[in-house]
Design a protein around this motif. Sequence first.
Motif, PDB file in Angstrom:
ATOM      1  N   VAL A  68      51.595 -66.866  25.083  1.00  0.00           N
ATOM      2  CA  VAL A  68      53.011 -67.213  25.142  1.00  0.00           C
ATOM      3  C   VAL A  68      53.199 -68.226  26.261  1.00  0.00           C
ATOM      4  O   VAL A  68      52.961 -67.914  27.429  1.00  0.00           O
ATOM      5  N   LEU A  76      59.042 -66.638  32.482  1.00  0.00           N
ATOM      6  CA  LEU A  76      57.796 -65.915  32.222  1.00  0.00           C
ATOM      7  C   LEU A  76      57.970 -64.420  32.492  1.00  0.00           C
ATOM      8  O   LEU A  76      57.617 -63.576  31.653  1.00  0.00           O
ATOM      9  N   THR A  79      60.284 -62.881  29.896  1.00  0.00           N
ATOM     10  CA  THR A  79      59.656 -62.765  28.587  1.00  0.00           C
ATOM     11  C   THR A  79      58.653 -61.624  28.555  1.00  0.00           C
ATOM     12  O   THR A  79      58.587 -60.872  27.569  1.00  0.00           O
ATOM     13  N   ALA A  80      57.881 -61.464  29.622  1.00  0.00           N
ATOM     14  CA  ALA A  80      56.923 -60.350  29.673  1.00  0.00           C
ATOM     15  C   ALA A  80      57.651 -59.012  29.560  1.00  0.00           C
ATOM     16  O   ALA A  80      57.210 -58.103  28.840  1.00  0.00           O
ATOM     17  N   TRP A  83      58.959 -58.715  25.857  1.00  0.00           N
ATOM     18  CA  TRP A  83      57.888 -58.476  24.889  1.00  0.00           C
ATOM     19  C   TRP A  83      57.367 -57.046  25.018  1.00  0.00           C
ATOM     20  O   TRP A  83      57.012 -56.420  24.016  1.00  0.00           O
ATOM     21  N   ALA A  94      49.187 -62.705  33.262  1.00  0.00           N
ATOM     22  CA  ALA A  94      50.029 -63.873  33.500  1.00  0.00           C
ATOM     23  C   ALA A  94      49.200 -64.945  34.183  1.00  0.00           C
ATOM     24  O   ALA A  94      48.619 -64.702  35.248  1.00  0.00           O
ATOM     25  N   TYR A 130      50.619 -64.567  29.145  1.00  0.00           N
ATOM     26  CA  TYR A 130      51.851 -65.282  29.463  1.00  0.00           C
ATOM     27  C   TYR A 130      51.500 -66.378  30.461  1.00  0.00           C
ATOM     28  O   TYR A 130      50.867 -66.107  31.480  1.00  0.00           O
TER      29      TYR A 130
END
Length: 829
Positions: A68, A76, A79-80, A83, A94, A130
């Motif tokens: 991603v 970031l 989003t983590a 998700w 990451a 990520y």
Amino acid sequence: MQKTGDIVLRPHQEEAVEAIVRGLDIPPGKRIPGAGLRATVVAACGTGKTFMAAAAALRLARGGRVLVLLPTLDLLTQTAREWRAVGHTGPAVAVCSLEDDVHLWQLDVRSTTSAPQLALWHGRSPVTVYATYASLPVLAEAHRGEDGLPMDVFDLVVVAAAHRTSGSAGKAWADVHHQEVIPAMRRLYMTATPRIWKERPPRSRTERGLYEAQVAVVDEETAGRTRRVRDALPCELACSMDDEKVFGPVVYELSLASAVSRGLLAKYQIVVAELTDPVVTPDRLVGEERYEERLRGERLAAMQAALLETMAAHGLKTTITFHHRTIEAEAFAEDLPRVAARLHSVDPVRHPERVWAGWRGGEHQGDRRRRVLEDFGRRAGRAVLANCKVLSEGVDIRAVDSVALIDPKGSSVDIVQAIGRALRQAPGQGKMATLIVPVFLEEGEKPEDILSSNSYGPLIRVLEGLRAHDERAVEMLAIPQENQKRLAEPSLPIGPAPAEGEEETRLLLRFAAPRDPALIAKWISYLVLNTERQDWRRGVEAAHRYRQREAQLDVPYEHVEDAYPLGRWLSDQRRAYRAKTMTGEHAAELELLGIVWDTADAAFAENLAAARAYYALHGTLSAPRHATALDIPIGQWLTNVRRPGGLGKDPGRARRRADQLAAIDPDWNPREHGWTVDWQRHHAHLKQLLAGGARLKDVVPGVTRHGEDVGRWLASQRRDWDRLIEEQRRRLGELGVNKAVRAHKAPAKAATKSGPRKDGTAFQKGLEALRQYVEREGGGVPGRTVVERLPDGTEHRTGIWIANQKARRDRLDAEQLRALAGLGVEWAV
């Protein structure tokens, strides 16, 4: 609605997920292109693209390798977290500079910027990576494996804010497109604001200057869809989002205008704060530099006061201001409390004594940025957050009721991304967002000077940016309003005036002083639109032509009348009618044409239109329960109408409705034939693959259609041929499918005297597979041929397992029987 992890997807998100999975199907023979499969989703800011991508990834690459890519560190970490909530709970890493970040640590996501370390941790194993675009060199190095640890190919790469990777094909962020740099089976590009670029040929200086200006273009083949912005790109080959070789086809599109009309985003108004440009005399001792500094300072002070006045006038509580320069965002926030105190001393009723003010810039550390966002809007009272280039894309913040484009110098993409901050709303909230645009008028300018004034450049840029993504709303401004009562008001409604008794809730363009609507319409047409097209009139004219030809207005959703999407337009009008946002004049005009609003069959007709749209995409009405079409949960509706009495109690009406469904798909109710919806859907997908030119021998396990593993299903039909009923075998035989030739098996070992071994773990796994089937299909018991794919990636022959449990039911204990009965297994009761 379908629940994915801890998140319940909304209908438009489910529809997007289906489109993504369909667009990234593995073709027969697994002939994946050398550059991998690619697809693009265009969906307005705030419509949940993160959840769309995460849910699609669960279906496309569950238990696989997913990358991603994101533009910022803030996005970031967000989003983590999201998700994880959707269900991506496996190993994650990451690739960014946030080492030892407490938020990632809480999510069990470790960080690194070392390519060898990344390859050592997750070179070949399942993982969700990520990464920021800035970390692409680390990923590229890890894939090269210069230290002897090359990373394996990704099953899926999700590219968030994909417009940031367009432009020059030679820039660093464009590496994500190159298979030799970031190898991937699939790429999914997500954006709200697609950018179209065109290589600029050599021209004269005059022509080059004209060509460099941004111009709006309409893709004639996709009339009515999102308007894109085409930019000139000098010297080098352009990486443009209309290039399907790079970005793949657009598999799902939800424009800003459509999102607003569906109630997914807030309606909005534009407030023009007209200020008198301060007169500043150049300092002879210091010169032009000192003059510019003093002018900016005077303008900043005027905008601070104008913003607070606008917030007071419109009852606004939270505002984000967007600035082009970090130093001006900082100055705006730090001096705002002093301006607020001065206004309070003059009018304590209108202005509070204190106003919260903060600012964010790209150079701030992540912890500071998070603290500022947590404080913003947390307390009662007015709050202003000044921002420079860190809140435009994706990052979720507390809901705000307005944004102020203090310095709208960016592209239309930047403007729309900024405006998206205010358009987010909770489902059904009915919010009205406000976009504040300050305009500096020269001394002595009058309202009627708008046609010749250069002072309204910022407003023109904002309207052009909006028009690129909400064409209809801005074009409505070019239609003069005839309601004389409103000529004296300092506001102009976009769209016809409301019927008597209706509350005005549509988009408004408000000026500080009254404007003649005819004058504004002329100004919009001349400087912004250069067109006479009006969406309403085009829709009515298309409906009239259809009515004259067909003698009725039962228009299929997918019908296009002379290049105009009439079916979709009529569906939007019915939605507006139900929401009571349509004027009486418009409703009456459509009723004269024969549109049906509210009869006993109106709801069925709308669902039937959604069924027709689903069939047009999938070639079958055997939809899974979570399927959606036209924002309608069509899978659940079809499940309901298949049940006894689902078509209504009146026999005549039920027969008529059944005929209407059969006219779309004769096999709309496969249970009448003696098999499951799941079997029918796979059979239809197999027919589509073969009709498209695929050879039967190429349809092997792993070949998918609409996200379904048709190859695996086909293998199970051949293997379990004798368990199929005669009509199933006949239908498969018509497609050239025959019984599998079985290898000779050694005699099975005799069972022990104590009988079959009781395996509690196997029983629980069977229950899990049965529960998954029941939740997807809305009930029922799977046939012998049903095979379920479990979340851990394993396959379970659920139909055969059920038959085995029935054969040995006298040896099941009471707890096991209760568990089966709870899932609808009748013989276990």
